[in-house]
Design a protein around this motif. Structure first.
Motif, mmCIF file in Angstrom:
data_model
loop_
_atom_site.group_PDB
_atom_site.id
_atom_site.type_symbol
_atom_site.label_atom_id
_atom_site.label_comp_id
_atom_site.label_asym_id
_atom_site.label_seq_id
_atom_site.Cartn_x
_atom_site.Cartn_y
_atom_site.Cartn_z
ATOM 1 N N GLU A 361 0.845 -1.154 -0.071
ATOM 2 C CA GLU A 361 0.332 0.257 0.085
ATOM 3 C C GLU A 361 0.967 1.274 0.055
ATOM 4 N N LEU A 409 -8.395 0.058 -4.683
ATOM 5 C CA LEU A 409 -8.228 0.925 -3.412
ATOM 6 C C LEU A 409 -9.001 0.058 -2.371
ATOM 7 N N SER A 424 -4.699 2.800 1.083
ATOM 8 C CA SER A 424 -5.099 3.931 -0.053
ATOM 9 C C SER A 424 -6.297 4.451 -0.008
ATOM 10 N N TYR A 425 -7.426 3.791 0.258
ATOM 11 C CA TYR A 425 -8.729 4.225 0.159
ATOM 12 C C TYR A 425 -8.873 5.175 1.131
#
Length: 440
Positions: A361, A409, A424-425
């Motif tokens: 990530e 994501l 990342s989301y």
């Protein structure tokens, strides 16, 4: 965390996320017809692990959950595609009412959640019934596409923020008809040349048809750009890279906007193009409202006289790579945005796909951050860049590579299909919402 803030890009800049019908929907029992990706994936050896999109992410049933993910992350837009064969099971003729109802629910659901619908008419899933008659090698498919575009514009156009005719014509034609990697899996130069021309003719006819039916929607086309650099500084490798650039990055936009094809390409493909193809160029290039660019990576081009038709081979360089071997080269995005702004002035540009397959990530977050910087650099030099759309929301069916690539994501449990947001989301959420809680 990203080093950029939403405000850095301008007050009207659109942040979105993209997914495509065949890769996520499933839901194949509502009267939806077969597409070329159904039969291609059902053929042994065509996809990794024999994976298919029969269920995919079950977005057909779980779309409210997915729209909530988009809303809660603070994204402005959802770039989705219609499945042509869900709306017109035979590609032409009788409309499937259940298909209309599904997209009505989906689009209305976006609007209710404050999400702008960015639609794509064709993301690679040609109805099998049209493939039976030659698919993109058959000129009649261009008329079928125009009729489909008119139907979509008539029924949905007043609720759509934008409509793209095609996603990545290079993949539809060269990757799928010359290299044989994607459906329908041909390896034939005549098929390729005709598909390249007919897809662009379908684009032009589709734009003209939608002008009559979807007056409120902004119309455009989405192309993929891949940095083409010479393997060495020999004249032969430099020319190979120029040819690669013309095929990959110039042919489709020059055709759609300027009404002409690069001379390097037509010098090679002339014997295989349809008779009197030049007569179609005005119909191919009606005015559009915006350009979409998908950007991921680069290739190095090495001249190889033993290779027929296009005398080069593509090789990867020594840059940092994703977990599927794609080089990370963000500076080329700045170059493409500036070049597009210069070559096709007056048209707003959207980065309509950009992302990385990765399980790390930190690497995914760094990838986006570097490409945000590339967009800002282009904006500061005068490019009218209006949005960035991340590929993709959820790990999904990545075509011939099956479910192995991880562009999402959000992860997905392969058994339950449950969604699992990644770091990342949450970093997108932090950048886009400034800590505000999403509203219902």
């Amino acid at each position: 965390m990203f080093s950029h803030k939403r405000a850095d890009f301008g007050p009207d800049f659109v942040f979105g996320v993209a997914m495509a019908a065949h890769q996520i929907e499933g839901g194949q029992r509502d009267g939806r017809g077969s597409s070329i990706w159904d039969t291609f994936a059902a053929t042994p050896g065509n996809t990794r692990n024999a994976d298919t999109g029969v269920i995919a992410c079950d977005h057909y049933n779980r779309w409210p959950e997915d729209l909530a993910l988009i809303r809660d992350a603070g994204f402005d837009a959802y770039r989705f595609s219609f499945a042509w064969s869900r709306l017109l099971p035979e590609g032409v003729g009788t409309v499937n009412r259940a298909g209309l109802d599904f997209y009505d629910r989906l689009i209305d659901g976006m609007l209710e959640r404050g999400i702008k619908p960015f639609a794509t008419l064709y993301h690679w899933d040609l109805p099998s019934a049209l493939q039976d008659r030659g698919g993109w090698m058959n000129r009649d498919t261009t008329k079928a596409f125009a009729d489909y575009a008119a139907m979509v514009g008539r029924h949905f156009g007043d609720r759509l923020e934008s409509i793209a005719t095609f996603n990545e014509p290079w993949c539809i034609t060269v990757l799928s008809h010359f290299m044989g990697v994607h459906a329908p899996g041909y390896r034939d130069v005549r098929a390729t040349a005709r598909a390249m021309h007919h897809v662009l003719l379908a684009h032009g006819l589709g734009i003209s048809a939608m002008r009559e039916e979807a007056a409120g929607a902004k119309l455009g086309i989405v192309v993929n750009m891949e940095k083409a650099e010479p393997y060495s500084q020999t004249p032969e490798d430099i020319e190979a890279a120029a040819l690669g650039d013309d095929i990959f990055n110039r042919f489709f936009l020059d055709g759609a906007i300027k009404g002409r094809y690069p001379q390097r390409v037509t010098d090679i493909l002339e014997p295989y193009l349809p008779t009197n193809w030049q007569d179609d160029l005005p119909a191919i290039s009606p005015p559009i409202d915006w350009i979409g660019i998908n950007y991921y990576t680069r290739f190095l081009y090495r001249h190889d006289a033993s290779v027929p038709v296009f005398p080069f081979v593509q090789v990867r360089g020594d840059l940092e790579k994703s977990n599927v071997g794609w080089e990370i080269y963000p500076q080329a995005l700045t170059e493409f945005l500036l070049r597009t702004a210069g070559d096709y002035p007056g048209l707003p540009i959207y980065v309509t796909e950009n992302g990385i397959s990765e399980t790390d990530e930190a690497k995914r977050i760094a990838f986006f951050d570097k490409h945000f910087a590339a967009i800002r650099a282009a904006q500061q030099q005068g490019a009218d860049v209006r949005g960035h759309i991340a590929w993709t929301l959820i790990d999904n069916f990545e075509w011939a590579e099956g479910y192995d690539p991880k562009f999402g994501l959000v992860g997905m449990d392969p058994v339950t299909r449950d969604r699992q947001p990644k770091q990342s989301y949450y970093d997108f959420q932090a950048m886009l919402t400034d800590g505000r809680q999403p509203t219902a």
